[in-house]
Design a protein around this motif. Structure first.
Motif, mmCIF file in Angstrom:
data_model
loop_
_atom_site.group_PDB
_atom_site.id
_atom_site.type_symbol
_atom_site.label_atom_id
_atom_site.label_comp_id
_atom_site.label_asym_id
_atom_site.label_seq_id
_atom_site.Cartn_x
_atom_site.Cartn_y
_atom_site.Cartn_z
ATOM 1 N N GLY A 339 52.263 51.093 49.159
ATOM 2 C CA GLY A 339 51.834 52.473 49.292
ATOM 3 C C GLY A 339 50.433 52.534 49.875
ATOM 4 N N ARG A 340 50.004 53.721 50.270
ATOM 5 C CA ARG A 340 48.706 53.854 50.932
ATOM 6 C C ARG A 340 47.564 53.371 50.042
ATOM 7 N NH1 ARG A 340 47.344 59.635 53.347
ATOM 8 N NH2 ARG A 340 49.172 59.006 54.577
ATOM 9 N N LYS A 341 47.594 53.743 48.764
ATOM 10 C CA LYS A 341 46.509 53.345 47.843
ATOM 11 C C LYS A 341 46.502 51.833 47.648
ATOM 12 C CE LYS A 341 43.278 54.578 44.787
ATOM 13 N NZ LYS A 341 42.851 53.277 44.298
ATOM 14 N N HIS A 342 47.671 51.224 47.421
ATOM 15 C CA HIS A 342 47.761 49.775 47.272
ATOM 16 C C HIS A 342 47.236 49.076 48.518
ATOM 17 C CE1 HIS A 342 50.933 49.492 43.827
ATOM 18 N NE2 HIS A 342 49.691 49.432 43.381
ATOM 19 N N LEU A 343 47.633 49.559 49.684
ATOM 20 C CA LEU A 343 47.251 48.926 50.941
ATOM 21 C C LEU A 343 45.737 48.969 51.147
ATOM 22 C CD1 LEU A 343 48.204 47.575 53.555
ATOM 23 C CD2 LEU A 343 48.482 49.851 54.556
ATOM 24 N N GLU A 344 45.140 50.118 50.900
ATOM 25 C CA GLU A 344 43.691 50.248 51.083
ATOM 26 C C GLU A 344 42.927 49.354 50.110
ATOM 27 O OE1 GLU A 344 42.831 54.357 50.633
ATOM 28 O OE2 GLU A 344 43.707 54.949 52.574
ATOM 29 N N ASP A 345 43.362 49.343 48.846
ATOM 30 C CA ASP A 345 42.653 48.551 47.836
ATOM 31 C C ASP A 345 42.807 47.052 48.097
ATOM 32 O OD1 ASP A 345 41.806 50.836 46.608
ATOM 33 O OD2 ASP A 345 43.369 50.834 45.062
ATOM 34 N N PHE A 346 44.012 46.632 48.479
ATOM 35 C CA PHE A 346 44.237 45.204 48.725
ATOM 36 C C PHE A 346 43.479 44.757 49.978
ATOM 37 C CE2 PHE A 346 46.799 41.641 50.450
ATOM 38 C CZ PHE A 346 46.650 40.769 49.380
ATOM 39 N N ARG A 347 43.491 45.581 51.018
ATOM 40 C CA ARG A 347 42.755 45.236 52.233
ATOM 41 C C ARG A 347 41.253 45.093 51.933
ATOM 42 N NH1 ARG A 347 43.879 46.248 57.781
ATOM 43 N NH2 ARG A 347 45.701 47.496 57.169
ATOM 44 N N GLN A 348 40.730 46.010 51.126
ATOM 45 C CA GLN A 348 39.313 45.946 50.777
ATOM 46 C C GLN A 348 39.004 44.683 49.969
ATOM 47 O OE1 GLN A 348 37.927 49.427 48.749
ATOM 48 N NE2 GLN A 348 35.795 48.731 48.621
ATOM 49 N N SER A 349 39.937 44.257 49.117
ATOM 50 C CA SER A 349 39.725 43.066 48.288
ATOM 51 C C SER A 349 39.662 41.796 49.126
ATOM 52 C CB SER A 349 40.846 42.942 47.251
ATOM 53 O OG SER A 349 40.861 44.044 46.388
ATOM 54 N N ILE A 350 40.558 41.665 50.120
ATOM 55 C CA ILE A 350 40.595 40.427 50.908
ATOM 56 C C ILE A 350 39.480 40.378 51.960
ATOM 57 C CG2 ILE A 350 43.072 40.126 50.554
ATOM 58 C CD1 ILE A 350 43.523 41.233 53.357
ATOM 59 N N LEU A 351 38.880 41.508 52.272
ATOM 60 C CA LEU A 351 37.809 41.525 53.266
ATOM 61 C C LEU A 351 36.426 41.380 52.645
ATOM 62 C CD1 LEU A 351 39.084 44.271 55.752
ATOM 63 C CD2 LEU A 351 39.223 41.785 55.955
ATOM 64 N N GLN A 352 36.373 41.123 51.327
ATOM 65 C CA GLN A 352 35.100 40.846 50.681
ATOM 66 C C GLN A 352 34.556 39.504 51.187
ATOM 67 O OE1 GLN A 352 33.407 42.876 48.506
ATOM 68 N NE2 GLN A 352 34.999 44.382 48.969
ATOM 69 N N PRO A 353 33.237 39.312 51.181
ATOM 70 C CA PRO A 353 32.684 38.045 51.696
ATOM 71 C C PRO A 353 32.994 36.844 50.804
ATOM 72 C CG PRO A 353 30.939 39.438 50.776
ATOM 73 C CD PRO A 353 32.184 40.272 50.815
ATOM 74 N N HIS A 354 33.238 37.077 49.540
ATOM 75 C CA HIS A 354 33.550 35.955 48.642
ATOM 76 C C HIS A 354 34.352 36.477 47.453
ATOM 77 C CE1 HIS A 354 30.414 37.429 45.907
ATOM 78 N NE2 HIS A 354 29.635 37.555 46.978
ATOM 79 N N GLY A 355 34.915 35.547 46.698
ATOM 80 C CA GLY A 355 35.738 35.906 45.546
ATOM 81 C C GLY A 355 37.129 35.305 45.668
ATOM 82 N N ILE A 356 37.956 35.595 44.675
ATOM 83 C CA ILE A 356 39.344 35.097 44.660
ATOM 84 C C ILE A 356 40.295 36.277 44.609
ATOM 85 C CG2 ILE A 356 41.073 33.822 43.330
ATOM 86 C CD1 ILE A 356 38.997 31.953 42.387
ATOM 87 N N VAL A 357 41.336 36.210 45.424
ATOM 88 C CA VAL A 357 42.439 37.169 45.371
ATOM 89 C C VAL A 357 43.712 36.361 45.122
ATOM 90 C CG1 VAL A 357 43.812 38.861 46.625
ATOM 91 C CG2 VAL A 357 41.325 38.841 46.889
ATOM 92 N N LEU A 358 44.420 36.681 44.065
ATOM 93 C CA LEU A 358 45.648 35.967 43.702
ATOM 94 C C LEU A 358 46.855 36.850 43.984
ATOM 95 C CD1 LEU A 358 44.621 34.442 40.247
ATOM 96 C CD2 LEU A 358 44.761 33.262 42.457
ATOM 97 N N VAL A 359 47.920 36.225 44.476
ATOM 98 C CA VAL A 359 49.210 36.887 44.647
ATOM 99 C C VAL A 359 50.190 36.171 43.731
ATOM 100 C CG1 VAL A 359 51.047 37.533 46.246
ATOM 101 C CG2 VAL A 359 48.673 37.481 47.031
ATOM 102 N N THR A 360 50.857 36.904 42.841
ATOM 103 C CA THR A 360 51.710 36.282 41.836
ATOM 104 C C THR A 360 53.143 36.793 41.931
ATOM 105 O OG1 THR A 360 51.511 37.899 40.047
ATOM 106 C CG2 THR A 360 49.679 36.386 40.347
ATOM 107 N N GLY A 361 54.026 36.009 41.377
ATOM 108 C CA GLY A 361 55.442 36.362 41.362
ATOM 109 C C GLY A 361 56.287 35.105 41.348
ATOM 110 N N PRO A 362 57.576 35.225 41.047
ATOM 111 C CA PRO A 362 58.455 34.055 41.021
ATOM 112 C C PRO A 362 58.741 33.535 42.424
ATOM 113 C CG PRO A 362 59.729 36.051 40.666
ATOM 114 C CD PRO A 362 58.284 36.458 40.687
ATOM 115 N N THR A 363 59.402 32.405 42.519
ATOM 116 C CA THR A 363 59.804 31.856 43.807
ATOM 117 C C THR A 363 60.705 32.847 44.542
ATOM 118 O OG1 THR A 363 59.703 29.608 42.920
ATOM 119 C CG2 THR A 363 60.970 29.928 44.934
ATOM 120 N N GLY A 364 60.426 33.028 45.829
ATOM 121 C CA GLY A 364 61.245 33.935 46.627
ATOM 122 C C GLY A 364 60.852 35.386 46.534
ATOM 123 N N SER A 365 59.669 35.667 45.994
ATOM 124 C CA SER A 365 59.241 37.063 45.851
ATOM 125 C C SER A 365 58.377 37.534 47.014
ATOM 126 C CB SER A 365 58.498 37.267 44.531
ATOM 127 O OG SER A 365 57.348 36.442 44.465
ATOM 128 N N GLY A 366 58.186 36.694 48.038
ATOM 129 C CA GLY A 366 57.453 37.116 49.224
ATOM 130 C C GLY A 366 55.964 36.851 49.180
#
Length: 601
Positions: A339-366
């Motif tokens: 969704g628009r809110k998820h997309l904006e927040d996630f994009r802002q998180s990965i464009l930070q100069p430092h830090g960790i962003v984790l993506v979680t889920g079972p095998t085959g979840s994309g």
């Protein structure tokens, strides 16, 4: 047969009300019991009695037998005693239910329609989809009294059903011809497949042995090329080749679900596996140990990577081929289904100069697709982007990618430690598996690097407790973590056969409202050739994004229990996986059943 308003009685007892060509018991007022002296059953047996095919004495004798053998019906006992044959009995059943009796041959059966039901289901239930017309799907059935089976058929076939009574031997014979001798169908299919339709890139020539000679024969090459080409055409993610005791089973995983394909005879199994091993530069003489290899091929002008994995099983070697297609992975962050809110927040998180962003889920979840899409958002001309993967699935031209080799000591931790000496700006770690890798990743983020990685947890808050459990101090997690994105993949409703739900159940509406989703307009896929009659075509993600702000950092530092952390995240505005999924149901993109299938309560 009784005509007019009177309907025949069910063998289960009670009257039968005809509907759509089949009967459904609506009452048990006239239920016949063996203890009723002088009474005769009012079912198919009565039709045989009235026609003079059996006598009252025959039925009374069968009634007495049934007291000792209650698992058999009276009709079955008449057949077992030789009074009538099975065909005569079935004809009486057909007349009783006001249905046609039909002997079915392979000429009558449409292979595409037969394939609408799983082969094991057809054999077990003795039902067979025969053909399809404007009036619905013609289905042969042995027991039309089984109303639960008929309801299940309607649900599975998603169509009107016209029943005919059919002997079980006809159904089993057709299935035997379909599965035990599919070589003729496969041979017909591969006639138009050329040996160079799938071209292996840089295939090395090896010493010719007898097995290699067989594997190099035209029919085997043609079939393997057909299998790969059809899998790529169907957008399958995996090909499964599984030997059983009596036949070879071939299945494609499409949109996360396995579909059985026409398979060659079992005698071709060894040659097919050998052909794939040759293409993947594996040892064709070794059949006792698992092997892994890679095939880089062009299929109709498209370059695909095939990951080949063999595994010794009871009846030979099972082979699974993972299809890695650049077109399926490089979809863009905005096309994942956020969704628009998820997309904006996630994009802002990965464009930070430092830090960790984790993506979680079972095998085959994309997860890999999301990470690769995130890397594409970054400016690779100005940033030094590097990855550590096991293995490198897709090659990105502007990114430095490192393969993990555990056998020689090149682990995630060792590769990551070396990579940090290469002046990286962004590091993607394929997976955080242990404390050592997690600690190096956190130290990298604290020293000015952006780190992307994955974890296998069920939801976003669980990632924090997982890091604590493997030995990472809560204060380090709170200082380094920017965001956690949990995700699942749900099947998208086929646009070709998308149909509005006209009668929405109250329970469904109440369930949706519980998650603040509207039930005004719901849709489902009616099933068509484009979606293999499933009603779904393609997939999209459902997401749960936990943003780590100052208040969340304070909460993490206190090392809270998982339930408490979940509640706090929801209070801070986190949208749960299931809630995001039901919003996509509300938008007409998928179904509530599909969201419930892949998410937890």
């Amino acid at each position: 047969m009784q005509q007019g308003s009177e309907q025949p009685d069910s063998p289960l007892g009670g009257s039968m009300q005809a509907r759509g060509g089949w009967g459904e018991p609506v009452g048990f007022d006239d239920l016949w019991r063996p203890t009723d002296s002088g009474a005769l059953p009012r079912g198919p047996e009565r039709i045989l009695l009235d026609a003079g095919t059996v006598s009252a004495e025959h039925i009374e004798h069968a009634v007495q037998q049934q007291q000792d053998c209650p698992q058999f019906s009276i009709l079955e006992l008449l057949v077992q005693s030789g009074v009538i044959d099975a065909i005569t009995a079935l004809k009486a059943v057909a007349e009783y239910f006001n249905l046609p009796f039909m002997r079915i041959t392979s000429d009558d059966a449409d292979d595409n329609v037969v394939g609408l039901l799983p082969a094991d289901y057809i054999r077990e239930k003795h039902v067979l989809p025969v053909s399809q017309s404007d009036e619905g799907i013609l289905v042969g059935i042995t027991d039309p009294a089984d109303i639960f089976l008929i309801d299940d058929l309607k649900r599975r076939l998603r169509s009107k059903v016209r029943l005919v009574v059919t002997p079980p031997e006809d159904i089993l014979k057709i299935m035997e011809e379909t599965t035990a001798s599919p070589s003729q169908k496969v041979e017909e299919i591969i006639q138009d497949i050329n040996e160079d339709d799938v071209e292996v890139v840089d295939e090395e020539e090896e010493e010719v042995t007898d097995l290699e000679k067989i594997a190099g024969e035209s029919p085997v090459i043609r079939y393997v090329n057909y299998l790969i080409a059809s899998a790529v055409k169907e957008d399958a993610s995996d090909i499964h080749i599984e030997p059983t005791e009596k036949r070879l089973r071939v299945r494609l995983r499409i949109d996360g679900v396995l579909f059985e394909q026409n398979a060659p005879p079992l005698k071709m199994h060894a040659a097919i596996i050998s052909r794939l091993k040759i293409m993947a530069n594996l040892d064709i003489a070794e059949r006792r140990l698992p092997q892994d290899g890679r095939i880089r091929a062009t299929v109709h002008g498209r370059t695909v990577d095939l990951r080949v994995s063999t595994l010794p099983v009871v009846h030979g070697e099972k082979c699974v081929i993972r299809i890695l297609d650049d077109r399926s992975i490089l979809v863009g962050l905005e096309n994942l289904g956020m969704g628009r809110k998820h997309l904006e927040d996630f994009r802002q998180s990965i464009l930070q100069p430092h830090g960790i962003v984790l993506v979680t889920g079972p095998t085959g979840s994309g997860k890999s697709t999301t990470l690769y899409s995130a890397l594409q958002v970054m400016d690779s001309d100005r940033l030094n982007i590097s990855t550590v993967e096991d293995p490198v699935e897709y090659e990105l031209g502007s990114v430095n990618q490192v393969n993990v080799h555990e056998s020689i000591g090149m682990s995630f931790a060792a590769a990551l430690r070396s990579l940090l000496r290469q002046d990286p700006d962004v590091v993607m770690v394929g997976e955080v598996r242990d404390e050592q890798t997690a600690r190096i990743a956190i130290q990298a983020s604290l020293t000015g690097h952006m780190v992307l990685s994955t974890l296998h947890t069920n939801d976003a808050p669980s990632s924090i407790t997982r890091l604590i459990n493997i030995g990472i101090e809560p204060y380090l997690i709170s200082a380094s973590l920017n965001a956690v994105l949990a995700q699942r993949l749900v099947r998208r409703i086929c646009q070709q056969c998308k149909t509005r739900v006209m009668d929405i159940k109250d329970s469904v509406a109440a369930y949706l409202s519980k998650y603040n989703a509207s039930a005004d307009e719901l849709y489902y896929g009616a099933g068509c050739d484009k979606c293999r009659q499933t009603g779904f075509k393609g997939r999209l993600g459902v997401f749960e994004l936990l943003l780590v702000d100052d208040e969340m950092r304070d909460a993490i530092t206190s090392s809270p229990a998982l339930g408490e952390l979940r509640r706090f995240a929801r209070q801070q505005g986190m949208i749960a996986l299931r809630e995001d999924g039901l919003r996509k149901v509300e938008a007409g993109l998928t179904t509530a059943e599909e969201v419930m299938r892949v998410t937890e309560t």
